[in-house]
Design a protein around this motif. Structure first.
Motif, PDB file in Angstrom:
ATOM      1  N   VAL A 567       0.834  -1.197   0.000  1.00  0.00           N
ATOM      2  CA  VAL A 567       0.000   0.000   0.000  1.00  0.00           C
ATOM      3  C   VAL A 567       0.873   1.254   0.000  1.00  0.00           C
ATOM      4  O   VAL A 567       1.919   1.304   0.643  1.00  0.00           O
ATOM      5  CB  VAL A 567      -0.965   0.027   1.203  1.00  0.00           C
ATOM      6  N   HIS A 568       0.419   2.258  -0.759  1.00  0.00           N
ATOM      7  CA  HIS A 568       1.108   3.537  -0.861  1.00  0.00           C
ATOM      8  C   HIS A 568       0.157   4.659  -0.472  1.00  0.00           C
ATOM      9  O   HIS A 568      -1.046   4.593  -0.757  1.00  0.00           O
ATOM     10  CB  HIS A 568       1.598   3.773  -2.296  1.00  0.00           C
ATOM     11  N   ARG A 569       0.702   5.672   0.152  1.00  0.00           N
ATOM     12  CA  ARG A 569      -0.085   6.866   0.468  1.00  0.00           C
ATOM     13  C   ARG A 569      -0.075   7.794  -0.740  1.00  0.00           C
ATOM     14  O   ARG A 569       0.975   7.996  -1.364  1.00  0.00           O
ATOM     15  CB  ARG A 569       0.483   7.559   1.696  1.00  0.00           C
ATOM     16  N   ALA A 570      -1.235   8.346  -1.061  1.00  0.00           N
ATOM     17  CA  ALA A 570      -1.338   9.219  -2.233  1.00  0.00           C
ATOM     18  C   ALA A 570      -2.439  10.239  -2.005  1.00  0.00           C
ATOM     19  O   ALA A 570      -3.133  10.218  -0.980  1.00  0.00           O
ATOM     20  CB  ALA A 570      -1.617   8.381  -3.483  1.00  0.00           C
ATOM     21  N   ARG A 571      -2.601  11.142  -2.967  1.00  0.00           N
ATOM     22  CA  ARG A 571      -3.697  12.115  -2.920  1.00  0.00           C
ATOM     23  C   ARG A 571      -4.249  12.273  -4.340  1.00  0.00           C
ATOM     24  O   ARG A 571      -3.495  12.478  -5.298  1.00  0.00           O
ATOM     25  CB  ARG A 571      -3.216  13.459  -2.386  1.00  0.00           C
ATOM     26  N   LEU A 572      -5.570  12.150  -4.454  1.00  0.00           N
ATOM     27  CA  LEU A 572      -6.223  12.277  -5.747  1.00  0.00           C
ATOM     28  C   LEU A 572      -6.217  13.731  -6.204  1.00  0.00           C
ATOM     29  O   LEU A 572      -6.215  14.659  -5.382  1.00  0.00           O
ATOM     30  CB  LEU A 572      -7.671  11.768  -5.665  1.00  0.00           C
ATOM     31  N   ARG A 573      -6.224  13.913  -7.499  1.00  0.00           N
ATOM     32  CA  ARG A 573      -6.279  15.273  -8.050  1.00  0.00           C
ATOM     33  C   ARG A 573      -7.571  15.964  -7.630  1.00  0.00           C
ATOM     34  O   ARG A 573      -8.645  15.382  -7.705  1.00  0.00           O
ATOM     35  CB  ARG A 573      -6.188  15.236  -9.568  1.00  0.00           C
ATOM     36  N   GLY A 574      -7.447  17.198  -7.162  1.00  0.00           N
ATOM     37  CA  GLY A 574      -8.620  17.964  -6.776  1.00  0.00           C
ATOM     38  C   GLY A 574      -9.200  17.587  -5.428  1.00  0.00           C
ATOM     39  O   GLY A 574     -10.316  17.993  -5.098  1.00  0.00           O
ATOM     40  N   ASP A 575      -8.474  16.808  -4.637  1.00  0.00           N
ATOM     41  CA  ASP A 575      -8.972  16.370  -3.333  1.00  0.00           C
ATOM     42  C   ASP A 575      -7.997  16.822  -2.250  1.00  0.00           C
ATOM     43  O   ASP A 575      -6.780  16.889  -2.466  1.00  0.00           O
ATOM     44  CB  ASP A 575      -9.115  14.844  -3.305  1.00  0.00           C
ATOM     45  N   LYS A 576      -8.538  17.116  -1.068  1.00  0.00           N
ATOM     46  CA  LYS A 576      -7.692  17.585   0.035  1.00  0.00           C
ATOM     47  C   LYS A 576      -7.264  16.448   0.951  1.00  0.00           C
ATOM     48  O   LYS A 576      -6.343  16.607   1.754  1.00  0.00           O
ATOM     49  CB  LYS A 576      -8.442  18.648   0.854  1.00  0.00           C
ATOM     50  N   ASN A 577      -7.963  15.316   0.872  1.00  0.00           N
ATOM     51  CA  ASN A 577      -7.679  14.215   1.785  1.00  0.00           C
ATOM     52  C   ASN A 577      -6.804  13.160   1.116  1.00  0.00           C
ATOM     53  O   ASN A 577      -6.918  12.911  -0.089  1.00  0.00           O
ATOM     54  CB  ASN A 577      -8.989  13.570   2.249  1.00  0.00           C
ATOM     55  N   ASP A 578      -5.967  12.516   1.923  1.00  0.00           N
ATOM     56  CA  ASP A 578      -5.104  11.460   1.408  1.00  0.00           C
ATOM     57  C   ASP A 578      -5.871  10.157   1.236  1.00  0.00           C
ATOM     58  O   ASP A 578      -6.892   9.920   1.904  1.00  0.00           O
ATOM     59  CB  ASP A 578      -3.919  11.230   2.348  1.00  0.00           C
ATOM     60  N   VAL A 579      -5.366   9.332   0.347  1.00  0.00           N
ATOM     61  CA  VAL A 579      -5.934   8.002   0.121  1.00  0.00           C
ATOM     62  C   VAL A 579      -4.824   6.965   0.226  1.00  0.00           C
ATOM     63  O   VAL A 579      -3.637   7.293   0.253  1.00  0.00           O
ATOM     64  CB  VAL A 579      -6.612   7.892  -1.265  1.00  0.00           C
ATOM     65  N   VAL A 580      -5.238   5.711   0.300  1.00  0.00           N
ATOM     66  CA  VAL A 580      -4.299   4.592   0.291  1.00  0.00           C
ATOM     67  C   VAL A 580      -4.519   3.820  -1.010  1.00  0.00           C
ATOM     68  O   VAL A 580      -5.660   3.516  -1.370  1.00  0.00           O
ATOM     69  CB  VAL A 580      -4.527   3.671   1.505  1.00  0.00           C
ATOM     70  N   VAL A 581      -3.442   3.525  -1.712  1.00  0.00           N
ATOM     71  CA  VAL A 581      -3.517   2.771  -2.966  1.00  0.00           C
ATOM     72  C   VAL A 581      -2.917   1.381  -2.729  1.00  0.00           C
ATOM     73  O   VAL A 581      -1.738   1.257  -2.407  1.00  0.00           O
ATOM     74  CB  VAL A 581      -2.761   3.478  -4.107  1.00  0.00           C
ATOM     75  N   LYS A 582      -3.745   0.380  -2.854  1.00  0.00           N
ATOM     76  CA  LYS A 582      -3.306  -1.002  -2.661  1.00  0.00           C
ATOM     77  C   LYS A 582      -3.017  -1.615  -4.035  1.00  0.00           C
ATOM     78  O   LYS A 582      -3.893  -1.646  -4.905  1.00  0.00           O
ATOM     79  CB  LYS A 582      -4.404  -1.800  -1.947  1.00  0.00           C
ATOM     80  N   VAL A 583      -1.789  -2.089  -4.219  1.00  0.00           N
ATOM     81  CA  VAL A 583      -1.339  -2.575  -5.532  1.00  0.00           C
ATOM     82  C   VAL A 583      -0.852  -4.009  -5.401  1.00  0.00           C
ATOM     83  O   VAL A 583      -0.030  -4.323  -4.533  1.00  0.00           O
ATOM     84  CB  VAL A 583      -0.203  -1.690  -6.096  1.00  0.00           C
ATOM     85  N   GLN A 584      -1.343  -4.860  -6.263  1.00  0.00           N
ATOM     86  CA  GLN A 584      -1.007  -6.291  -6.214  1.00  0.00           C
ATOM     87  C   GLN A 584       0.412  -6.532  -6.727  1.00  0.00           C
ATOM     88  O   GLN A 584       0.830  -5.942  -7.721  1.00  0.00           O
ATOM     89  CB  GLN A 584      -2.004  -7.056  -7.084  1.00  0.00           C
ATOM     90  N   HIS A 585       1.153  -7.406  -6.028  1.00  0.00           N
ATOM     91  CA  HIS A 585       2.475  -7.813  -6.516  1.00  0.00           C
ATOM     92  C   HIS A 585       2.294  -8.649  -7.782  1.00  0.00           C
ATOM     93  O   HIS A 585       1.565  -9.648  -7.761  1.00  0.00           O
ATOM     94  CB  HIS A 585       3.209  -8.670  -5.479  1.00  0.00           C
ATOM     95  N   PRO A 586       2.924  -8.286  -8.897  1.00  0.00           N
ATOM     96  CA  PRO A 586       2.756  -9.094 -10.115  1.00  0.00           C
ATOM     97  C   PRO A 586       3.405 -10.463  -9.980  1.00  0.00           C
ATOM     98  O   PRO A 586       4.466 -10.615  -9.361  1.00  0.00           O
ATOM     99  CB  PRO A 586       3.455  -8.248 -11.194  1.00  0.00           C
ATOM    100  N   GLY A 587       2.759 -11.486 -10.542  1.00  0.00           N
ATOM    101  CA  GLY A 587       3.320 -12.836 -10.579  1.00  0.00           C
ATOM    102  C   GLY A 587       3.188 -13.631  -9.307  1.00  0.00           C
ATOM    103  O   GLY A 587       3.667 -14.761  -9.220  1.00  0.00           O
ATOM    104  N   THR A 588       2.507 -13.074  -8.292  1.00  0.00           N
ATOM    105  CA  THR A 588       2.435 -13.747  -6.988  1.00  0.00           C
ATOM    106  C   THR A 588       1.429 -14.890  -6.981  1.00  0.00           C
ATOM    107  O   THR A 588       1.616 -15.883  -6.273  1.00  0.00           O
ATOM    108  CB  THR A 588       2.047 -12.720  -5.899  1.00  0.00           C
ATOM    109  N   GLU A 589       0.358 -14.772  -7.776  1.00  0.00           N
ATOM    110  CA  GLU A 589      -0.746 -15.734  -7.700  1.00  0.00           C
ATOM    111  C   GLU A 589      -0.297 -17.149  -8.039  1.00  0.00           C
ATOM    112  O   GLU A 589      -0.615 -18.109  -7.319  1.00  0.00           O
ATOM    113  CB  GLU A 589      -1.879 -15.301  -8.635  1.00  0.00           C
TER     114      GLU A 589
END
Length: 896
Positions: A567-589
């Protein structure tokens, strides 16, 4: 469940309406009509289980009288079906018995009870001999899978059907299976395979239960356009008589196909724009809408440029009927992504094509992939103490480094720069070797490491018998635990993937030695991270746009990395609040599936030799749940469902559940609100930082509040809803201001059938009341099959129930060790254990681990007693008089 010729299966029609109800592009007035039609369908088929699900997710408003009426009708019909089965088994033949069981299966399918339907279909299959009839049951299962979009169930059912065809089977069913498999490939973005399967089925199509024939042609044309070359498209699609007779019925489809083939690009774009709405509102194509739009444009731009060495941008824009600025922007994106082989001369306003030499491209790819293969073989050699290529007749342990380096390299591994054809042929062999090496290498590492750890303990068991000093025995065990902890840590951290999940399960103070816990607990949040450039590629590929277009900021350093995603901390364009971006590890499945199968083999061995418990069923449930964790769209739906349930059942939700950014969710990327807090593992350090006595009254009150809130949330989810978060390990719990707990990671959720939910509610009351006799009866009701040779069977069985399904530690015990010599699990063997209950079992064990870590000994069964009583009372299940009086007394005391 099959529809008649020309008619679609009603359940799939209903599924499409439910999809449209949740679609943001469908107008509100249309949704009102759809809601009325859905409710009418649900009432017509008395679909009580589905109605509960839809009301729980706020798609329909709950009408208690309607629900009670449907439940009553369901119970009445089920009673008749059971009587019919009993009569057939007693008085009639095998075919009548099978038909009676099939009728019960179709009943559960009709009312939308997925789990009971699958369970009854298995029973029906056991009564079925003919391969054709078994295939029909698989088709029922596949239709159920498409209704719920359960791709794991669909995939396994297709594999099962193919195995059945090896035993025999008619061509009509084989051709039908091609359409089912084609729809599965379409739904999972394997458009090329879908096109081939659909084209093979055009002249033999009979699968009207899935969709009408014109919809089938629609899918066939769409998938063929981006999968076939121009010559094949002409032969198989443009001139196909079966397609020509139907294509005019689908708006814009004929113009879409023919204008592409006839190079009428202006007409093509016009038809393409007309088709986009149909694609966007199609249940199976909607998740791939942006991907398909991009691939079609790649095909048409490539076809246009194929005819030119160079062409002006203005001429191309005119041919497509768009502006120069639009075509310039489009081509820039496609060229940068490597989709088009050309370059733009901005000064002259000219496009110059630079199509690669196919033979040279193959040669370069072969060289690159050959290097990758050789690197893998070198890594493998470190594990098995063999060089990548050695003399098969010479044992590896007799070779020193000089001897190995002096050995000749076989012809297959030499690369000649003058012979690309030979390299290509050689690489075909190397690719096959690479494919075979990966699972073998993974399995080899697992078995070598597990055998080392296991034999260490078995040898110590023998040595301890010769040592009479108890303190020395304990010291020997402690020393062995420390050695084993280092080996287990090394295996889990180096192999990664599924073994990080294993570390989470066994790294708990009530289940493993202290040395294990101390070493493994650090793996909960510190799995190896995927490099940021790979993360960026995954996010951009999934969202079909650049990172900068979606996010204003994106921290390249992950907040945490687990076995499946980071998970990475980020902020969407035009938004004041932070979000969390959860990204799958490729090839793990793929790696995880290999690991799980190895663990299943080890579980079978352990339950036959050391542990009298149905470990194999547990690993099967793990396999199912892990498969679900790779679908972030499913996880997003689970988050919203649990959040809605907890908020609607309490004035204030006992735990915080993050909100999902609904428009930024794909199968591999999930964006949620950012919630600030500290991991529960760091709670002690945080208390100490603030100068508070960790053993004082303030700290204890805070810990009790946290544990009470978590337990209440789980009690409500498991006993009232049946749909619950099934992974409360410490890495998934944050503590916020005011000692509020936040639950993270909803990849592992479980939807219990009502039968098991209510059976478990009864077990909770049995445990809370100390009722050993009732516990034994409830175990049988739940399908937990036990065997015992001890004299006080009921007493030991009750102790086993406490170990498995309650958090309280026995008096005088600091830790609960289920597999110790004096444990009830050694005296009462569990022959079979329902897979669905494993998620409850795991949740209880993790909650007990949390309570031990926080220094609080409590009983979740006692805390859940009123919830269990309410669940049983609302269901209409019988309760004994004493329990009913107790519940009513507590209810009235709360209301007063």
């Amino acid at each position: 469940m099959e529809g008649q010729e020309g008619t679609q299966q009603p359940h799939l029609v209903l599924a499409h309406k439910l999809f449209l109800l949740t679609h943001p592009d469908v107008q509100d007035i249309e949704k009102v009509r759809l809601t009325e039609e859905v409710l009418a369908s649900v009432k017509a088929d008395d679909m009580a289980p589905l109605y509960e699900t839809l009301t729980g997710s706020s798609l329909l408003d709950l009408d208690r009288s309607v629900l009670d009426s449907m439940r009553a009708k369901n119970e009445e019909e089920l009673k008749k079906l059971d009587e019919k089965i009993a009569d057939a088994e007693e008085n009639l033949g095998e075919s009548e018995v099978r038909e009676a069981h099939l009728a019960k299966s179709l009943f559960f399918i009709r009312i939308g009870d997925k789990d009971r339907a699958l369970e009854q279909l298995k029973v029906t299959e056991s009564k079925t001999v003919a391969v054709g009839l078994k295939m029909d049951l698989v088709f029922h299962t596949l239709q159920l899978g498409f209704f719920y979009m359960d791709f794991d169930l669909i995939s396994k059912s297709i594999d099962k059907a193919k195995n059945l065809f090896e035993e025999g089977g008619d061509w009509e069913r084989k051709n039908r299976l091609k359409v089912y498999e084609g729809l599965y490939c379409l739904s999972t973005r394997n458009f090329k395979k879908a096109a081939n399967l659909f084209l093979d089925s055009i002249s033999t199509f009979t699968t009207y239960e899935l969709f009408p024939y014109d919809t089938f042609i629609f899918y066939t044309v769409l998938t063929s356009i981006i999968s076939l070359d121009r010559v094949s498209l002409k032969q198989k699609v443009v001139d196909a008589p079966e397609i020509l007779t139907v294509i005019g019925k689908v708006p814009y489809l004929s113009d879409f196909l023919n204008s592409l083939y006839d190079c009428q690009y202006k007409s093509f774009f016009s038809a393409f724009a007309g088709l986009t709405e149909q694609i966007k509102l199609d249940r199976y194509l909607h998740p791939h809408f942006r991907y398909y739009m991009r691939e079609v444009r790649t095909v048409v731009y490539s076809q246009f440029l194929e005819s030119y060495k160079s062409v002006t941008i203005e001429a191309m824009a005119k041919a497509f009927g768009v502006s120069v600025e639009f075509i310039d922007l489009e081509l820039s994106r496609f060229i940068a992504a490597g989709k088009l082989h050309c370059k733009i001369d901005k000064v002259a306003g000219v496009l110059e094509t630079n199509r690669p030499d196919s033979k040279n491209a193959l040669y370069q790819a072969t060289i690159k992939q050959g290097d990758v293969l050789l690197n893998r073989i070198q890594k493998l050699s470190r594990v098995i103490d063999l060089n990548a290529i050695s003399d098969p007749g010479l044992p590896s342990f007799l070779l020193d480094d000089d001897a190995v380096n002096a050995m000749p390299i076989p012809f297959s591994c030499r690369i000649s720069l003058q012979e690309p054809e030979i390299v290509a042929n050689s690489f075909d062999v190397q690719q096959k070797l690479s494919t075979q090496f990966r699972p073998w290498e993974r399995s080899f590492q697992f078995w070598v490491r597990v055998a080392d750890i296991y034999t260490g303990y078995k040898v110590l068991q023998l040595r301890v018998k010769f040592e009479k000093d108890v303190q020395k025995q304990e010291a020997m065990w402690e020393n062995q635990h420390e050695h084993a902890a280092e080996k287990i840590y090394a295996m889990c951290s180096e192999m990664g993937g599924f073994f990080l999940k294993v570390a989470q399960v066994i790294g708990k103070p009530d289940l493993a030695p202290a040395a294990w816990v101390k070493r493994l607990v650090t793996l909960c949040d510190h799995a190896p991270a995927t490099p940021f450039d790979v993360v960026q590629h995954v996010v951009e590929k999934e969202l079909h746009t650049s990172l900068g277009e979606v996010f204003e900021t994106f921290d390249p350093e992950p907040l945490g990395s687990a076995s499946i995603a980071q998970v990475h901390r980020a902020r969407l364009r035009g938004d004041k609040n932070d979000v969390v971006v959860k990204v799958q590890h490729p090839g793990t499945e793929d790696l995880m599936m290999t690991d799980i199968r190895n663990l299943q083999a080890f579980a079978l061995y352990m339950q036959k030799t050391d542990i009298k418990f149905d470990l194999y069923s547990v690993t099967k449930e793990i396999e199912k749940q892990i498969g679900y964790e790779f679908d972030f769209e499913r996880e997003a739906n689970a988050i919203e469902r649990i959040r809605h349930f907890l908020c609607s059942n309490n004035k204030k939700s006992p735990v915080l559940v993050p909100r999902v950014m609904k428009n930024i969710v794909t199968r591999r990327v999930l964006v949620m609100e950012y919630i600030d807090g500290i991991p529960i593992l760091n709670l002690g350090d945080e208390i100490a930082k603030r100068g508070i006595d960790a053993n004082g009254r303030i700290a204890l009150a805070s810990k009790q509040k946290i544990l009470s809130s978590l337990t209440l949330a789980y009690g409500q989810m498991i006993l009232k809803s049946g749909f619950f978060h099934a992974d409360p390990h410490p890495g998934n719990i944050l503590i916020c201001k005011g000692s509020e707990a936040t639950l993270l990671d909803y990849g592992q959720v479980k939807d219990l059938p009502d039968r098991l939910r209510l059976g478990y509610a009864k077990l909770v009351l049995d445990i809370a009341d100390g009722d050993a006799t009732g516990t034994a009866e409830t175990f049988r009701e739940l399908g937990i099959d036990t065997v015992s040779n001890c004299e006080n069977v009921q007493e030991e069985l009750f102790k086993l129930a406490l170990v498995m399904f309650d958090t309280r530690l026995p008096p005088g015990k600091v830790l609960m060790q289920p597999f110790a010599e004096d444990s009830s699990i050694k005296k009462v063997g569990v022959k079979s254990f329902p897979e669905e209950l494993f998620s409850i079992l795991r949740t209880i064990q993790i909650l007990r681990g949390l309570s031990v870590g926080l220094g609080i000994n409590y009983s979740c069964a006692e805390q859940w007693r009123p919830i269990a009583e309410e669940a049983l009372l609302l269901s209409g299940r019988k309760m004994n008089t004493t329990r009913k009086r107790g519940f009513l007394k507590r209810l009235f005391s709360r209301s007063s």
